[in-house]
Structures are given as structure tokens and as C-alpha cells.
Write a protein that holds these residues in place. Structure first.
Motif, short mmCIF file in Angstrom:
data_model
loop_
_atom_site.label_atom_id
_atom_site.label_comp_id
_atom_site.label_asym_id
_atom_site.label_seq_id
_atom_site.Cartn_x
_atom_site.Cartn_y
_atom_site.Cartn_z
N ALA A 52 -10.15 8.03 -2.13
CA ALA A 52 -9.01 9.02 -1.36
C ALA A 52 -7.76 8.25 -1.83
CB ALA A 52 -9.26 8.86 0.33
N HIS A 53 -7.15 9.01 -2.71
CA HIS A 53 -5.53 8.80 -2.69
C HIS A 53 -4.89 8.08 -1.19
CE1 HIS A 53 -5.83 10.58 -7.05
NE2 HIS A 53 -6.83 9.88 -6.20
N PRO A 54 -3.26 7.54 -1.19
CA PRO A 54 -3.16 6.98 -2.23
C PRO A 54 -3.64 5.05 -2.81
CG PRO A 54 -1.56 7.51 -0.82
CD PRO A 54 -2.55 7.73 -0.30
N ALA A 75 -13.13 3.66 -7.53
CA ALA A 75 -14.10 4.24 -8.75
C ALA A 75 -13.37 5.10 -9.46
CB ALA A 75 -15.38 4.83 -8.46
N THR A 76 -12.20 5.49 -8.45
CA THR A 76 -11.09 6.65 -9.35
C THR A 76 -11.00 6.38 -10.63
OG1 THR A 76 -9.17 5.86 -8.44
CG2 THR A 76 -10.40 7.57 -7.23
N ASP A 77 -10.07 7.24 -11.66
CA ASP A 77 -9.64 7.27 -12.81
C ASP A 77 -8.21 6.88 -12.47
OD1 ASP A 77 -9.78 10.19 -11.31
OD2 ASP A 77 -9.49 10.95 -13.26
N THR A 78 -7.71 7.69 -11.08
CA THR A 78 -5.80 7.38 -10.38
C THR A 78 -5.69 5.77 -10.76
OG1 THR A 78 -6.44 9.43 -9.71
CG2 THR A 78 -4.20 7.64 -8.64
N GLU A 79 -6.55 4.80 -10.07
CA GLU A 79 -5.82 3.93 -9.61
C GLU A 79 -5.61 2.88 -10.64
OE1 GLU A 79 -8.97 1.37 -7.72
OE2 GLU A 79 -7.43 -0.31 -7.14
N ALA A 112 2.24 11.94 0.42
CA ALA A 112 0.74 12.19 0.56
C ALA A 112 -0.12 13.26 -0.04
CB ALA A 112 0.60 13.05 2.23
N HIS A 113 -1.36 12.80 0.06
CA HIS A 113 -2.62 13.62 -1.26
C HIS A 113 -3.63 14.04 -0.46
CE1 HIS A 113 -5.48 13.40 -4.25
NE2 HIS A 113 -4.13 13.83 -5.24
N THR A 114 -4.26 15.21 -0.51
CA THR A 114 -5.44 15.65 -0.25
C THR A 114 -6.21 15.48 -2.34
OG1 THR A 114 -5.12 17.77 -0.49
CG2 THR A 114 -4.89 17.02 1.38
N ARG A 115 -7.56 14.88 -1.91
CA ARG A 115 -8.37 14.95 -3.18
C ARG A 115 -9.03 15.57 -3.07
NH1 ARG A 115 -12.51 10.45 -4.00
NH2 ARG A 115 -12.51 10.78 -6.20
N TRP A 116 -9.19 16.32 -4.43
CA TRP A 116 -10.70 16.81 -4.71
C TRP A 116 -11.10 16.07 -6.01
CZ3 TRP A 116 -12.25 22.03 -3.75
CH2 TRP A 116 -13.22 22.23 -4.01
N ALA A 117 -12.30 15.48 -5.88
CA ALA A 117 -12.58 13.86 -6.18
C ALA A 117 -13.10 14.45 -8.11
CB ALA A 117 -14.17 13.39 -5.54
N THR A 118 -12.80 13.90 -8.85
CA THR A 118 -13.56 14.25 -9.93
C THR A 118 -14.50 13.10 -10.64
OG1 THR A 118 -11.80 13.76 -11.58
CG2 THR A 118 -11.99 16.25 -10.66
N HIS A 119 -13.27 11.26 -10.31
CA HIS A 119 -14.09 10.25 -10.90
C HIS A 119 -14.62 9.74 -9.18
CE1 HIS A 119 -12.74 12.04 -14.37
NE2 HIS A 119 -13.18 11.19 -15.26
N GLY A 120 -15.47 9.11 -8.98
CA GLY A 120 -15.53 7.66 -7.87
C GLY A 120 -15.48 9.52 -6.64
N MET A 176 -8.42 21.61 -6.27
CA MET A 176 -7.32 22.12 -6.35
C MET A 176 -6.53 20.86 -5.04
SD MET A 176 -6.52 24.04 -8.40
CE MET A 176 -4.92 25.13 -8.00
N CYS A 177 -6.35 19.93 -5.13
CA CYS A 177 -5.70 19.42 -4.35
C CYS A 177 -4.38 19.49 -4.08
CB CYS A 177 -6.33 18.12 -4.51
SG CYS A 177 -5.42 16.89 -6.14
N GLY A 178 -4.21 18.82 -3.01
CA GLY A 178 -2.19 18.51 -3.23
C GLY A 178 -1.34 17.61 -2.46
N VAL A 215 -0.16 8.85 -6.01
CA VAL A 215 -0.81 9.99 -5.97
C VAL A 215 -0.97 10.77 -7.25
CG1 VAL A 215 -1.24 10.08 -3.17
CG2 VAL A 215 0.52 11.16 -4.27
N HIS A 216 -2.09 11.39 -7.15
CA HIS A 216 -2.57 11.73 -8.85
C HIS A 216 -3.62 13.10 -8.69
CE1 HIS A 216 -5.49 11.87 -12.26
NE2 HIS A 216 -4.37 12.13 -12.84
N ASN A 217 -2.90 14.71 -9.02
CA ASN A 217 -3.62 14.83 -9.71
C ASN A 217 -4.34 15.77 -10.73
OD1 ASN A 217 -1.94 17.74 -7.32
ND2 ASN A 217 -3.22 15.91 -6.81
N GLY A 218 -5.35 15.67 -11.38
CA GLY A 218 -5.76 15.43 -12.37
C GLY A 218 -6.97 14.69 -12.50
N ILE A 219 -6.54 14.43 -14.10
CA ILE A 219 -8.20 13.64 -14.74
C ILE A 219 -7.33 12.76 -15.97
CG2 ILE A 219 -9.79 13.65 -16.37
CD1 ILE A 219 -11.00 16.05 -14.74
N ILE A 220 -7.45 11.58 -15.43
CA ILE A 220 -6.81 10.27 -17.00
C ILE A 220 -8.34 10.55 -17.30
CG2 ILE A 220 -6.28 7.96 -17.65
CD1 ILE A 220 -4.31 9.80 -15.63
#
Ligand code: GLU
Length: 162
Positions: free
Chosen positions: A86-88, A122-126, A71-79, A1-3, A97-102
Motif C-alpha cells: 500500500a502507498h505511501p 513489490a510495487t513499481d511505485t517504490e 493520502a492514497h487509495t490503491r488499485w494494485a497493478t504491480h504487487g 482507478m485509485c485516488g 503516492v502514485h497513480n498509474g504504472i512505471i
């Protein structure tokens, strides 16, 4: 759970963004980052793997300036957890910045790569950053581009762009 924290103000906002991240630390995270729009209209991004205190130290060395930022705190799901992931994430003048999964990130990444976009993480967010940049080329407004973007994203997510 990130922020996620976003601020637009009539004064410098870097310390507000960092304090926002500190308040969200209890949620757990592996890395943190900040992007601000400088007074000359350029994006300034700082990211660190590890604690918000490490991001704060980096911001003390090279202070981000501007009156709006995300600003963002990340909990990695992809990468893996890393500074590169790290985001952004950015594309041209866009920072996301993004929370969740694409969930459909692989097919979106494939299409965007064919369009000439180069992925650095390697993130889904990019994919969100590059897809928004791509849609803005032909959209009538940011709102229009956001609508087109959201039509193409599948998954559970909350996001904040700048
Ligand atoms: N799926 C994204 C990533 O792995 C966001 C993770 C999160 O919610 O922090 O970067």
C-alpha cells in the motif's frame, strides 16, 4: 482507478485527508494509506489493506499529527493488494503516492539496488521514492531533483510527493 489527496494547511489535516479518501472510494481500490509530516519534522505513515474505514480506525488508535500530508487509495497493478504494497512508499524523509504504472521500474530497481537501496514492496511505485531520494543527494533543489526524476520515468502516471 485509485485516488490521491494532498493537503497543506494551518491546522491538523489527518481528518481532511481521510475525508478526501472517503469521497474517492467510488473509484474502487484495494488498500489505503496516509503519510503526514509531524510537528517535529518526522514522517508518520499508516497503511491498511481493505477499506478506508479500516485506515480511519487505525488512525483513531494512533492519531497522525501534522499540518501537511498525502493520502492514497490503491488499485494494485504491480504487487498483490497488501499493507506492505500500500502507498505511501518512503525513502528517508520522502513519501510518495502514485497513480498509474512505471513501465521501466525493473531496470530502475536494479540500478537503485546497486546503489544500496533496499526495497520493501513489490510495487513499481517504490522506485519513485528511492530515485527521488537518490537525485536529491546531488540536485541543487527539489525542483531540480524532480526534473531529473521525471526524465527517467517511463509510463503513464500521476504522482504526489511529500
Ligand atoms: N502501480 C502502482 C501499484 O501497483 C499504482 C497503482 C494505482 O494506480 O493505484 O501500486
Amino acid at each position: 482507478m485509485c485516488g490521491i489527496v494532498g493537503v497543506v494547511a494551518q491546522r491538523e489535516v489527518s481528518e481532511i485527508l481521510l475525508e478526501g479518501l472517503r469521497r474517492l472510494e467510488y473509484r474502487g481500490y484495494d488498500s489505503a494509506g496516509i503519510a503526514m509530516l509531524n510537528h517535529d519534522g518526522k514522517l508518520q505513515r499508516t497503511r491498511r489493506q481493505g477499506k478506508v474505514s479500516e485506515l480511519s480506525d487505525a488512525c483513531r488508535e494512533t492519531p497522525p499529527v501534522g499540518r501537511s500530508g498525502i493520502a492514497h487509495t490503491r488499485w494494485a497493478t504491480h504487487g498483490e493488494p497488501s499493507e506492505l504494497n500500500a502507498h505511501p512508499h518512503v525513502s528517508g524523509g520522502i513519501a510518495v503516492v502514485h497513480n498509474g504504472i512505471i513501465e521501466n521500474h525493473e531496470s530502475l530497481r536494479e540500478n537503485l539496488t546497486k546503489e544500496g537501496y533496499v526495497f520493501e514492496s513489490a510495487t513499481d511505485t517504490e522506485v519513485i521514492a528511492h530515485l527521488l531520494h537518490h537525485e536529491l543527494k546531488t540536485a541543487s533543489s527539489l525542483r531540480d531533483a524532480m526534473g531529473r526524476l521525471l526524465d527517467q520515468l517511463e509510463g503513464a502516471y500521476a504522482r504526489c510527493g511529500h
